[in-house]
Each structure stands twice: as C-alpha cells, then as structure tokens.
Design an enzyme around this catalytic site. Structure first.
Site, PDB file in Angstrom:
ATOM      1  N   HIS A 146       0.785  -1.234   0.000  1.00 12.25           N
ATOM      2  CA  HIS A 146       0.000   0.000   0.000  1.00 12.25           C
ATOM      3  C   HIS A 146       0.815   1.281   0.000  1.00 12.25           C
ATOM      4  CE1 HIS A 146       1.013   0.058   4.289  1.00 12.25           C
ATOM      5  NE2 HIS A 146       0.697   1.332   4.252  1.00 12.25           N
ATOM      6  N   ARG A 147       2.111   1.224   0.297  1.00  9.26           N
ATOM      7  CA  ARG A 147       2.906   2.444   0.387  1.00  9.26           C
ATOM      8  C   ARG A 147       2.950   3.172  -0.956  1.00  9.26           C
ATOM      9  NH1 ARG A 147       5.419   4.277   5.436  1.00  9.26           N
ATOM     10  NH2 ARG A 147       5.363   2.449   6.771  1.00  9.26           N
TER      11      ARG A 147
END
Length: 364
Positions: A210-211
């Site tokens: 998700h970064r």
C-alpha cells in the site's frame, strides 16, 4: 467526574489498533477520551469494522477528509481539528504513528498551545522522501510527551538532541503488541477467514502492498507484482488489497497470478498472520505483527524504522526487484531466528502510557 479531557486523533487502520489498546487503559483512569476520526481511511473495511470489532469508543467527531493530495488533506484536517479544539477545550491531544492525521493533530494542537502526546515516537527510517518520515519527525518535535516503543527509538531522540528540549521521553514498549495479545484470543473465536478462503495453516504466504513509494511508481509496482507472481508458483500468496492499489493495478494492466482478497478486519488479519508461513509487506506495523506471531518477514522497501527486526534476522529488506524478493524468500525460509527475544515489552505498554499521561496532566 473526569478531571482531564484527552482529544485522540485517528485516521488510518494502524492507529485504530493502537488506540484500541490505549483506550482500554484510559478507561481505568480519571481521564476522559474524545475521539476524532479524520476519515483518512474511509472504506468501511479499512475503518468502521475496527471500531465495531475492537470495542473502540465511537468517534465523537468525524471530518470525512480523504482522497486528496498530502498538502490539501493535511491542511483541511488542521482546520477541522482546530475547530474541535475550540469547542472541546481538551487538556492534551494524543496522536499515533506517522500519518497525515498524526501531523495535522499535532500542528493544530501546538498552534493552540495544547500539549501534544505522541504514541510511537522516535522511529526513524532516515528517508525524508517518505511522507511518513516527515510526519513522524515533525510530530516528535512539537510534542510534549513522547512514548517510544523501543530502545532504538529512544536513542534516535537522544541523537537528535531531544534531551535538551522541555519534553518527557518514556520507553513504554509497543502498544500493538498489547493489542495482538488481547485481540488474538477474541479472533480465534470470531474469525472464519481460513475456512472462507479455504486456506491450509502454514501453507500460504501473506502479503500487503500500500505504500505510495511502491504503488505510485510504475516500475516498483511492476517489479513487486512480478516477484509475488513468481513466489506464488512456489507457495500460494494471499494479498488483502487496498481499493486504491487494486485500481492502480487495473489501470497499469498488470497481470496478477496471486490471490487478491478484499481488505480484512483486524480479527481476520490476526488469524492470517497466525496461520501463514511468511509475511511480505511494505507496511511498518505488519513487520512487527509478523514478529509477534513468530513469522519471518520480507519488507518490500529499502529501509525500515524497525531496525531491531533486521538486526535480529527476523526481517529481510528486499526492495522491489523480483530477483531480490525471491532471494529474500529463500533466505527467510531457511533461517530460524530466536523469536523468544523480548523486543517490544511485556504487553503492558498501554498501561504505562495511561499512567504517564495522568501523571503528566495532574502535575499541572
């Protein structure tokens, strides 16, 4: 009659988990907690389910701020939190971790001369290109009470001269460990995720992605997807995927061979962690949770704020290139580190935090 009011600012999944542990401890004090939900995680599975599952007090204020640029999001949060400060008049504002919600809460409070309490202070990746690093550094600097989860976090603050500032630094242990210990007992009785996905304990890898440094960089995202695809040929890979990341994969027409599932609640995630054989993630919190459940971890980044996990051989930094991910997998599966070491406290960090806050406020 409660003596002091604490305004707690939350916005993202990891903060709900940390706050759940601290909120339980605060109930046993003379402090009144008022929760503000900024809306940074607005998907129901990423947000509301945590309040229901974990018995967190429902937010008294909801700002519904999301899907904006960093500057716009942070600015609107500051404005919203400032208005709440005027109406609630708290004795302190408590923030968790390193999100835009964290920084917004800290800046809104300090501008109004309200003391800031930072849970999970002192962490450093030393990569100022990461929004999270900027958020945590700035939040620490304007805080009055800094709760550090590890010895390394305390040392980082000392290295930056924080001992010379009019603040208090407390080494508490990690509140996420408190949460994992407490809620795993509930998860065993409530979660049916293994049966639902037909997963065999110990026979699958758990991955999250998700970064923004990964999802917003086409080359990095393609490399990670390719690495997970190749790993999936050796061991099934299960990926609970944030809606934004799923959309990015579709927009870039990337072929996905591994199992994508909807985002899961905390109980389901605990059961997936307990039953997987290895974790691959770009999340900070999941690196620790893998350690709590004695699972090797591969971090899909070039650095981590949880340096003790790398130094102890529990965590391998793999970055985004497929060959590095596969090499880290082979290394991790053949390595057997000593998971009996106590890196994150005794599971009483929340009690230490609640006690220190009460002492801090009552002395004024």
């Amino acid at each position: 009659m409660k003596n002091h009011k604490i305004l707690t600012v939350l916005g993202a999944r990891p903060q709900f988990i940390k706050a759940a542990a601290v909120s339980r401890a605060l109930l046993r004090t003379d402090l009144e907690e008022i929760i503000v939900h900024t809306g940074q995680h607005f998907d129901e599975k990423m947000s509301e389910v945590f309040f229901r599952e974990m018995d967190i007090p429902m937010p008294a204020h909801r700002l519904e701020i999301h899907s904006l640029t960093h500057g716009a999001m942070t600015g609107r949060m500051i404005e919203g939190i400032e208005n709440i400060l005027f109406s609630e008049k708290p004795s302190a504002v408590m923030v968790f971790g390193d999100t835009n919600s964290t920084l917004a809460g800290a800046l809104a409070a300090v501008k109004q001369h309200v003391p800031v309490i930072h849970v999970e202070a002192g962490l450093r990746s030393f990569n100022m290109r990461m929004p999270e690093e900027v958020n945590r550094v700035l939040t620490d600097r304007v805080s009055s009470l800094l709760f550090c989860p590890t010895d390394a976090a305390v040392q980082n603050l000392k290295n930056e001269g924080f001992e010379h500032f009019p603040i208090k630094i407390v080494r508490t242990g990690d509140v996420m460990y408190d949460a994992a210990l407490y809620y795993f007992q509930k998860a065993k009785h409530h979660s049916t995720i293994l049966q639902k996905l037909r997963l065999e304990p110990g026979k699958f890898a758990l991955a999250t992605l998700h970064r923004q440094e990964n999802t917003d960089n086409p080359e990095r995202l393609k490399g990670i997807v390719e690495g997970l695809n190749q790993l999936h040929k050796q061991k099934p890979v299960v990926v609970p995927l944030h809606p934004r990341t799923r959309k990015t994969l579709e927009n870039q027409n990337l072929t996905v061979d591994f199992h994508i599932i909807e985002p899961v609640g905390y109980f389901d995630m605990l059961m997936l962690l307990h039953n997987c054989s290895i974790v691959l993630t770009d999340s900070g919190g999941l690196q620790k949770e893998a350690f709590f459940f004695k699972k090797p971890c591969i971090t899909l980044r070039e650095e981590t704020e949880w340096v003790e996990l790398v130094e102890g051989g529990y965590n391998t930094l793999a970055g985004w290139q497929p060959q590095h991910i596969l090499h880290a997998f082979e290394k991790s599966m053949s390595n057997q580190p000593d998971f009996s070491k106590n890196l994150y406290g005794q599971g009483d960090a929340s009690e230490k935090i609640a006690s220190a806050i009460q002492e801090f406020l009552l002395k004024d």
